[in-house]
Design a protein around this motif. Sequence first.
Motif, short mmCIF file in Angstrom:
data_model
loop_
_atom_site.label_atom_id
_atom_site.label_comp_id
_atom_site.label_asym_id
_atom_site.label_seq_id
_atom_site.Cartn_x
_atom_site.Cartn_y
_atom_site.Cartn_z
N TYR A 85 -37.69 45.20 -19.58
CA TYR A 85 -38.48 46.18 -18.82
C TYR A 85 -38.04 46.21 -17.38
O TYR A 85 -38.76 46.65 -16.49
N MET A 126 -38.28 41.94 -13.47
CA MET A 126 -39.70 41.70 -13.20
C MET A 126 -39.97 40.21 -13.02
O MET A 126 -39.53 39.38 -13.81
N GLN A 149 -45.61 39.65 -12.32
CA GLN A 149 -45.67 41.03 -12.80
C GLN A 149 -45.75 41.08 -14.32
O GLN A 149 -46.49 41.89 -14.89
N LEU A 150 -45.00 40.20 -14.99
CA LEU A 150 -45.02 40.16 -16.45
C LEU A 150 -46.42 39.78 -16.96
O LEU A 150 -46.94 40.41 -17.89
N ASN A 178 -35.22 36.67 -12.73
CA ASN A 178 -35.73 37.70 -11.82
C ASN A 178 -37.04 37.28 -11.14
O ASN A 178 -37.68 38.11 -10.50
#
Length: 455
Positions: free
Chosen positions: A265, A268, A272-273, A288
């Motif tokens: 996605y 991230m 955020q995940l 990330n």
Amino acid sequence: MASAPKRPKAAAGSSARGKGSADPLSGFLAWCGRAGVELSPKVRLSREGAVAGYGMLATEELEVGEVLFTIPRTALLSQHTSSIQALLGEAQESLQSQSGWVPLLLALLHEYTASNSHWQPYFSLWQDFRSLDHPMFWPEEERTRLLQGTGIPDAVDKDLANIQLEYSSIILPFMESHPNIFDPKLHTLELYKELVAFVMAYSFQEPLEEEDEDEKGPNPPMMVPVADILNHVANHNANLEYAPQCLRMVTTQPISRGQEIFNTYGQMANWQLLHMYGFAEPYPGNTNDTADIQMVTVCKAALQRTKSEAQQQLVSEQWDFLCQLEMVGEEGAFVLGWDEVLTEEELSMTLKVLCMSEEEFKEYKEQGGWEDNSKEEENSTLSYEALSRLKLPCKKLLYDSVLLTLESYRSDLKAEQDLLNNKEAYEKLSRREQQALHVRYGQKRILHQLLELVR
């Protein structure tokens, strides 16, 4: 430790509304065939062998560039393909919102609860949405206890306020004006909240064409059957490609027989995940991952070192000046990755301005924040390599800001490390405790790395 899934899926069985089938996956695959979805014979969808819920696995060796499936745009579920698309189109102006999700959410409210919906085999994969375990569904006390300092509690508070506002000011009036289609007793705020989480975790947004990026807002989200079954890891081996008539999932790495196929996605961070998808990747899986230093925290650190009212006044003026330049904001954050400062220009200028003497700041203000010295301009950006070369006052301000950030958590790095290293203790944690631990640990590792660089 195994890579985490992108998010949990509901268990198979009868739905709360009696729409389930004994074998939801078979029914869904039959629907895919009728909808024109082409699935490669080299892959299969299954619960067995996937890291969580359903997943896609290779049944043969796959090379880079192989098409795993093709889905026609007519099989996507969006405001433009729903059975109430005409109604949504007519009401387009009144359905505008901050999120931009309202038209899709109304389509989902209708299609999910309509017994004759074309999309029922798709929804049968999620018998209900109660298994979605986003932090927005956690009790506030648990959310604060496990996630304080990570940025997630504040993000959830904003989400819940926006959901309530959208439902009361846009969704309810629209439903009340179409009582033959919607029923507030069925299409409740709670269902709306669950569907928001569903869109968060499973929807896709088509990237804008490069020439449209400056002129158009982001494309609205849409549901992409089959693509949303793939789990996510940072080191993914497949990617979704968009074409005028269809979407294709294409391999980006060689994949062995029996190996799971993972989508991405985007880049991230773990916070955020967990916020949007309900999971985090264990260290060091998420390359990330990031940690934030709140901009106001740097201002606070600068104020703490002042020794007079005049110095406090100077820091306040410097902060106001940075706000006017739009380098900082009350709700902004400096973002740190594993290898670089992702907001290097903003952090560099903030440290520089807040460390200026009164005379230096007066001269800098007169120039409007611009400098003619090109060499100085080149040195104004921060790489991790350059952090150790910062002037001593800037290093001290950054160091103090990191310490203040670490104080916002409820535990220290060593406690998190000990817990991760103790397999028996880790396995006794609830799933929520484990996911929150991965978020906190990654952020603290990045912050401690920065401490060492500017010590």
